[in-house]
Write a protein that holds these residues in place. Structure first.
Motif, PDB file in Angstrom:
ATOM      1  N   ASN A  18       6.176   4.094   0.597  1.00  0.00           N
ATOM      2  CA  ASN A  18       5.755   5.441   0.233  1.00  0.00           C
ATOM      3  C   ASN A  18       4.302   5.639   0.643  1.00  0.00           C
ATOM      4  N   TYR A  19       4.041   5.277   1.887  1.00  0.00           N
ATOM      5  CA  TYR A  19       2.703   5.388   2.452  1.00  0.00           C
ATOM      6  C   TYR A  19       2.683   6.533   3.463  1.00  0.00           C
ATOM      7  N   GLY A  20       1.558   7.231   3.507  1.00  0.00           N
ATOM      8  CA  GLY A  20       1.318   8.239   4.540  1.00  0.00           C
ATOM      9  C   GLY A  20      -0.157   8.178   4.902  1.00  0.00           C
ATOM     10  N   GLY A  21      -0.452   8.255   6.170  1.00  0.00           N
ATOM     11  CA  GLY A  21      -1.846   8.188   6.617  1.00  0.00           C
ATOM     12  C   GLY A  21      -2.689   9.328   6.043  1.00  0.00           C
ATOM     13  N   ARG A  22      -2.081  10.508   5.916  1.00  0.00           N
ATOM     14  CA  ARG A  22      -2.837  11.657   5.367  1.00  0.00           C
ATOM     15  C   ARG A  22      -3.090  11.450   3.873  1.00  0.00           C
ATOM     16  N   VAL A  36       0.856  -1.184   0.000  1.00  0.00           N
ATOM     17  CA  VAL A  36       0.000   0.000   0.000  1.00  0.00           C
ATOM     18  C   VAL A  36       0.890   1.230   0.000  1.00  0.00           C
ATOM     19  N   GLY A  37       0.404   2.293  -0.603  1.00  0.00           N
ATOM     20  CA  GLY A  37       1.179   3.527  -0.695  1.00  0.00           C
ATOM     21  C   GLY A  37       1.125   4.046  -2.120  1.00  0.00           C
ATOM     22  N   ASP A  38       1.693   5.220  -2.310  1.00  0.00           N
ATOM     23  CA  ASP A  38       1.675   5.854  -3.621  1.00  0.00           C
ATOM     24  C   ASP A  38       2.848   5.323  -4.453  1.00  0.00           C
ATOM     25  N   ARG A  39       2.535   4.531  -5.482  1.00  0.00           N
ATOM     26  CA  ARG A  39       3.601   3.908  -6.277  1.00  0.00           C
ATOM     27  C   ARG A  39       4.124   4.828  -7.372  1.00  0.00           C
TER      28      ARG A  39
END
Ligand code: IPE
Ligand code: IPE
Ligand code: MG
Length: 252
Positions: A145-149, A111-114
């Motif tokens: 490259n994951y962030g909760g926001r 999960v995260g922005d790839r």
């Protein structure tokens, strides 16, 4: 006279309550290396070994879902050499470990922005996600490259794009990990007591466990201690406590 106060530490429930979903902020690699006069990247290498131990341990304890924070959306702010070394380590781990994970009954996803990741890395991630594990014992999610926001914003965008009204339910449907139970236990190693933009939405009712152990030192005993601590917690989700009889066993 007031009745005596019972012992504060609740006895361990029997049989032990194993968290279904464990989330981990694997922190402390850099300090582990610096203390040994090694470059920070050596800490990340040994950190990868600790992750392999954790995966085996979770399978053994019967944890069904494991979500680990490997690289945050803020970690790009680190020196370029460290970021490059971390990306190389991810690629190496993907090349070397995917088959072994599948053999252990572990299915892997990310999960995260790839979008900022190199195409070669994205393709390895996709391949790993595509490898079929029949009857998985553990579902491992790597947050890269994951962030909760970021997660909340992408979920809001997706909900609006389908024309939904913004509600907790419509947002929750689009959050990362929406298809699995929310984490029961969050472990953070490295001694800091913060979330660092990990699963902000999903951790609403998660039990938090902070350990001063630096991530590369996190071993089987460290995991057993965290699970043992979890088994003693009483989760209330806003309700009043469950009634217990004097032996500490739940009666309601
Ligand atoms: C965690 O260890 C790994 C990543 C963030 C990629 P750190 O590299 O943050 O280690 P410390 O906190 O500096 O010791
Ligand atoms: C959190 O650790 C991110 C990962 C473990 C991947 P950091 O080391 O980046 O967190 P801060 O900067 O100490 O909050
Ligand atoms: Mg850190």
């Amino acid at each position: 006279m007031l009745p005596p106060m019972p012992s504060k530490r609740s006895p361990r429930k029997s049989p032990a309550v194993v968290p279904r979903h464990v989330a981990v902020v694997m922190d402390g690699n850099g300090r582990w290396a610096t203390r040994r006069l090694l470059p920070r990247t050596a800490g990340h290498k040994f950190g990868a070994e600790a992750l392999k131990r954790l995966v085996r341990g979770c399978v053994q304890h019967g944890v069904s879902y494991l979500t680990v924070f490997a690289f945050s959306s803020e970690n790009w702010k680190r020196p370029a050499e460290e970021v490059t070394a971390l990306m190389a380590l991810f690629v190496q781990a993907l090349e070397r470990e995917t088959a072994e994970l599948a053999a252990q009954g572990v299915c892997l996803r990310f999960v995260g922005d790839r979008s900022p990741l190199q195409e070669s890395m994205r393709s390895l991630m996709q391949q790993a996600e595509n490898s079929v594990v029949t009857e998985p014992r553990l579902r491992l999610t790597v947050a890269l490259n994951y962030g909760g926001r970021w997660d909340i914003v992408q979920a809001a965008r997706a909900a609006l794009a389908e024309g939904a009204e913004l509600t907790e339910q419509s947002l929750a449907r689009h959050m990362c990990l929406a298809d699995i139970p929310e984490p029961d236990l969050l472990i953070r190693t490295g001694g800091d007591h913060r979330i660092s933009n990990f699963l902000l939405w999903q951790l609403a009712y998660t039990e938090l466990y902070f350990s001063s152990t630096l991530w590369p030192d996190f071993d089987e005993k460290s995991l057993a201690d965290a699970l043992d601590d979890f088994a003693r917690r009483e989760r209330r989700f806003g309700r009043v406590p469950t009634r217990t009889d004097p032996s500490g066993l739940r009666v309601a």
